[in-house]
Scaffold this active site. Structure first.
Site, PDB file in Angstrom:
ATOM      1  N   GLU A 488       0.811  -1.228   0.000  1.00 28.70           N
ATOM      2  CA  GLU A 488       0.000   0.000   0.000  1.00 28.70           C
ATOM      3  C   GLU A 488       0.839   1.269   0.000  1.00 28.70           C
ATOM      4  OE1 GLU A 488      -3.056  -0.260   2.977  1.00 28.70           O
ATOM      5  OE2 GLU A 488      -4.141  -1.749   1.785  1.00 28.70           O
ATOM      6  N   LYS A 592       5.639  -1.149   1.942  1.00 28.82           N
ATOM      7  CA  LYS A 592       4.984  -1.331   3.238  1.00 28.82           C
ATOM      8  C   LYS A 592       4.991  -2.794   3.654  1.00 28.82           C
ATOM      9  CE  LYS A 592       0.468  -0.530   5.453  1.00 28.82           C
ATOM     10  NZ  LYS A 592      -0.962  -0.318   5.226  1.00 28.82           N
ATOM     11  N   GLN A 593       4.718  -3.679   2.690  1.00 32.29           N
ATOM     12  CA  GLN A 593       4.510  -5.092   3.008  1.00 32.29           C
ATOM     13  C   GLN A 593       4.835  -5.934   1.787  1.00 32.29           C
ATOM     14  OE1 GLN A 593       0.286  -3.562   2.900  1.00 32.29           O
ATOM     15  NE2 GLN A 593      -0.060  -5.772   3.077  1.00 32.29           N
TER      16      GLN A 593
HETATM   17  C1  BGC Z   1      -2.675  -3.695   4.958  1.00 33.69           C
HETATM   18  C2  BGC Z   1      -3.644  -4.467   4.097  1.00 33.69           C
HETATM   19  C3  BGC Z   1      -4.577  -5.251   4.995  1.00 33.69           C
HETATM   20  C4  BGC Z   1      -5.259  -4.361   5.998  1.00 33.69           C
HETATM   21  C5  BGC Z   1      -6.112  -5.125   6.991  1.00 33.69           C
HETATM   22  C6  BGC Z   1      -3.447  -2.836   5.923  1.00 33.69           C
HETATM   23  O1  BGC Z   1      -2.555  -2.164   6.763  1.00 33.69           O
HETATM   24  O2  BGC Z   1      -1.833  -2.873   4.170  1.00 33.69           O
HETATM   25  O3  BGC Z   1      -2.943  -5.334   3.244  1.00 33.69           O
HETATM   26  O4  BGC Z   1      -5.520  -5.914   4.235  1.00 33.69           O
HETATM   27  O5  BGC Z   1      -4.271  -3.660   6.723  1.00 33.69           O
HETATM   28  O6  BGC Z   1      -5.341  -6.012   7.721  1.00 33.69           O
END
Ligand code: BGC
Length: 784
Positions: A488, A592-593
């Site tokens: 994100e 971010k991930q």
């Molecule tokens: C993450 C998403 C995730 C959401 C709910 C967000 O911080 O970036 O990938 O689906 O949190 O857990």
């Protein structure tokens, strides 16, 4: 942050031996009980003090407007927020005149234990009132995994050294006052008094409240009944008001004498049923609970959990904390999904209001991989919920000018609730995540009834989405432009590798299943031409590659972006989303991930070993893990490319996310994806399990801190146990017919006759890697 000193490291329970009111919110989440239908936070019996009072029913929400400064076409107009329903946990205690309240008097000893095998939350406390009167309180609480609408409490109070008057007030409380929400977007919007009273009543030892939500129009009923065992000087009253039903019992206790109260609580809700019908529903459930009795409910819970642990247990030797954490994780993920039955599994389960109680891709990509192999029925139910929401997803696709179904990024009912396009609907990958989960479920269970109905329809509608979202360019490539991948901190990019690879799998799977059930597919209008168009798109899917750097860009052009100034970003500026504008995050290389790394974990066959190593090293240096969904995936790929210690470090981060409150927001609810991710890190990471067309393959490897790992998996009607030590792995059939698996690519038939033991191939140590400064996971070299 909860420090481990508060929790004893034990294999089958979570024990808190001191109470710290400053971290009450976090402890309420970790001590939450639920069954996927009802969720009760681990609030103290007496209701106060609390971090966040919470009782939730899966699917119960209130609508609220989603205001925009600049509205755009297709922006959802209403959001949905989970609400705190009628609280049935409250049992207040008066000791002589003094209310039992931990903020006053003295706590002489305190203990709370969540037992993963009994499913009970027990609390023992000795308290001295401000007047010097001492009582012992022992409460046990359960949310039944067997009787879906039922929760119960056994509450005992004992006079310690002097004769006392005690008064117990057992309540149903609606519209409790809630603390104000924070400015953090991960926290829920707080709705004050969302329940409109419809009916209240009381009768001998019991009471009932019926409410309705004002806008979403859901009817909610809660009922209670009690059974007491007490000395003779007993007095009982019942009363009810719009937002309160109360049963009061008073007794005089001599030293050593005990008053024991059993409280049964049942819940029901409906969008369509009438008030008498919902009322009858909770009264009927109550009659069942009372008939079963407290001991009966406790026995049922134990039997259910014995069966669960026999199928699902994971044994970890050498690291007692991880052993505890993985059982904690298994228990909570079970609670989130066990009885959800055609409802969502939200990102926080039913443990808190974080993210407004919404479900995301977390379910299909993190939770279902685990449930599929241990509680397949719950995985199937979660997918049936998605299927039930298809009409809304089709409508959303139509609104966006697309074909098929566009599943919502975040939702309770299936309607899109994200008002932010870049990190909302643009994350179209959720369609492919759902499709992959359906394919995985069928591969693991052989459930052809599901495949030819629900699976087929989910695949058709998601394939249509991809076919209409992407296009063949002049160079014969199928491109998917303007979408957001899992990371994100990037948005609206072209040809996100994760999205394109998952869409490719989605299109091929849809074509295969549509051909397998061509008559049924035809009923949905799928002809040979459409199937061919899916195959063409999949074959031509564009996967960008950076020849200069020798890595895959996360999305086209990503590796040309400016680097984030990691060295100039101090620790207090994380998570970045709370300190920097998105425009800056979006145009720089900062992750971010796991995104490309997740693509390698889920579509490993699309990368060479060398690409995996190079890509992993490249993205390690960019990934800040501001999402709890990242560490588990990094553990999986670290193990695959030979960074075993790093895999162990990421495993520990995923496993301790809530026990150590690593993201500082466990008070808002547990991180269910990271809990499930603990299992994924162990099974896909250390056991190296992958699934391809229904066949499981293993490439086990343990970091030095773990000396033995044993996992149990359900596959079709068989149960497989995989036990790994430093040098060998043993595959054993526990139950069912023989299975063909792959061990380091060698086919092996595991039969009922004898366990099969194989040596573990050594992986050459990989060169050291670097994470952004200050963002390396904690080392797990010397676990306690
Ligand atoms: C993450 C998403 C995730 C959401 C709910 C967000 O911080 O970036 O990938 O689906 O949190 O857990």
């Amino acid at each position: 942050m909860i420090g481990h000193p508060f929790y004893a490291v034990e294999p089958w329970s979570l024990r808190e031996t001191e109470i710290d009111l400053d971290v009450l919110g976090q402890s309420e989440s970790v001590f939450a009980l639920g069954n996927g239908h009802i969720g009760w936070r681990g609030n103290l019996d007496e209701g106060e003090p609390h971090g966040l009072p919470g009782a939730y029913l899966n699917g119960v929400y209130e609508s609220r407007p989603l205001p925009y400064a600049e509205a755009g076409y297709g922006d959802p107009e209403a959001g949905q927020t989970v609400i705190n329903v009628t609280n049935g946990k409250v049992i207040r205690l008066l000791v002589d005149d003094a209310p039992f309240d931990l903020r006053y008097g003295r706590v002489l000893d305190h203990e709370r234990v969540l037992d993963f095998r009994t499913g009970l939350l027990e609390r023992r406390v000795t308290w001295e009132s401000p007047m010097g009167k001492r009582v012992k309180v022992h409460s046990s609480r359960l949310v039944s995994l067997v009787q879906r609408s039922v929760a119960a409490i056994c509450y005992e109070v004992e006079a310690v050294d002097t004769e006392l008057w005690v008064v117990l007030q057992s309540e149903l409380v609606a519209n409790e006052a809630l603390p104000d929400g924070a400015a953090d977007p991960r926290v829920a919007a707080v709705l004050k008094a969302p329940l409109v009273p419809e009916e209240n009543s009381s009768r001998t030892a019991g009471g009932l409240l019926v409410h309705r939500t004002a806008v979403s129009g859901l009817r909610i009923a809660a009922a209670m009944d009690h059974h007491i065992q007490a000395p003779p000087s007993l007095n009982e009253t019942v009363e009810s008001f719009e937002d309160l039903a109360r049963y009061t019992v008073t007794a005089v206790l001599k030293p050593g004498e005990r008053l024991r109260l059993i409280k049964y609580v049942t819940y029901g809700w409906s969008q369509v049923r009438s008030e008498p019908a919902v009322r009858a529903q909770v009264e009927g459930a109550l009659a069942g609970a009372v008939r079963t009795g407290w001991e009966g409910l406790v026995d049922q819970q134990r039997t259910y959990l014995d069966d669960f642990w026999a199928r699902a247990d994971v044994e970890v030797e050498g690291d007692a904390e991880i052993q505890q954490a993985v059982r904690f994780a298994l228990f909570h993920v079970l609670q989130a999904g066990a009885r959800a039955e055609h409802r969502a599994i939200p990102a926080k389960g039913l443990t808190g209001t974080g993210y407004d109680g919404h479900a995301f891709w977390d379910t299909e990509t993190f939770v279902l991989p685990m449930l599929t192999y241990i509680v397949p029925q719950a995985a199937g139910d979660a997918l049936r919920w998605r299927y039930d929401t298809l009409p809304l997803a089709k409508e959303r696709a139509r609104q966006l000018g697309l074909k098929g179904a566009a599943f919502p990024w975040r939702t309770i009912t299936g309607a899109e609730c994200s008002g932010y396009w870049p990190a909302g609907t643009a994350a179209f990958h959720i369609d492919a995540d759902i499709a992959a989960a359906a394919v995985r479920y069928v591969g693991a269970t052989g459930d052809t009834d599901f495949e030819k109905t629900i699976g087929l329809e989910l695949l058709i509608q998601t394939a249509r989405l991809w076919r209409s979202l992407g296009h063949h360019d002049g160079q014969g490539r199928f491109r998917i432009d303007g979408v957001t991948g899992p990371d994100e901190y990037s948005a609206i990019a072209d040809n996100n590798v994760y999205t394109n690879l998952m869409a490719q799998h989605n299109l091929v799977s849809a074509a295969t299943v549509a051909e397998r059930y061509s008559d049924r597919a035809l009923e949905s209008g799928v002809d040979a031409e459409e199937v061919a168009s899916w195959r063409d798109a999949a074959a031509a899917m564009y996967i960008p590659y950076d020849d200069v750097l020798g890595v895959h860009p996360q999305a086209e052009g990503f590796t040309s972006h400016e680097m984030w100034d990691f060295a100039g970003t101090p620790p207090e500026k994380y998570p970045l989303l709370l300190h920097f504008p998105y425009f800056d995050l979006y145009r720089k290389q900062v992750v971010k991930q796991a995104d490309l790394v997740l693509a390698m974990a889920l579509r490993g066959e699309a990368f060479t070993d060398e690409q995996k190593s190079r890509n992993f090293a490249y993205y390690e240096a960019l990934t800040v893990r501001d999402s709890s969904l990242s560490a588990c995936t990094q553990a999986v790929m670290a193990a695959e490319v030979g960074h075993l210690q790093l895999a162990g470090d990421y495993l520990a981060e995923a496993a301790l996310m809530d026990l150590d409150d690593l993201q500082h927001n466990t008070r808002d609810g547990l991180h269910v994806a990271s809990l499930a991710g603990t299992w994924v890190a162990l099974v896909a990471g250390l056991a190296g399990m992958r699934e391809h067309e229904g066949t499981l393959s293993f490439k086990p490897r343990l970091p030095s801190g773990i000396t033995r790992l044993a996992v149990n998996l359900s596959l079709h009607a068989s149960r497989l146990r995989v036990e790994i030590t430093a040098n060998t792995v043993t595959y054993q059939l526990q139950d069912g017919s023989s299975l063909r698996i792959l061990h380091h690519d060698e086919p092996i038939d595991v039969t009922a006759d004898t366990p099969i033991t194989r040596p573990i191939a050594r992986i050459p140590p990989a060169p050291p890697l670097h994470q952004p400064p200050g963002r390396a996971p904690l080392r797990r070299d010397a676990p306690q």
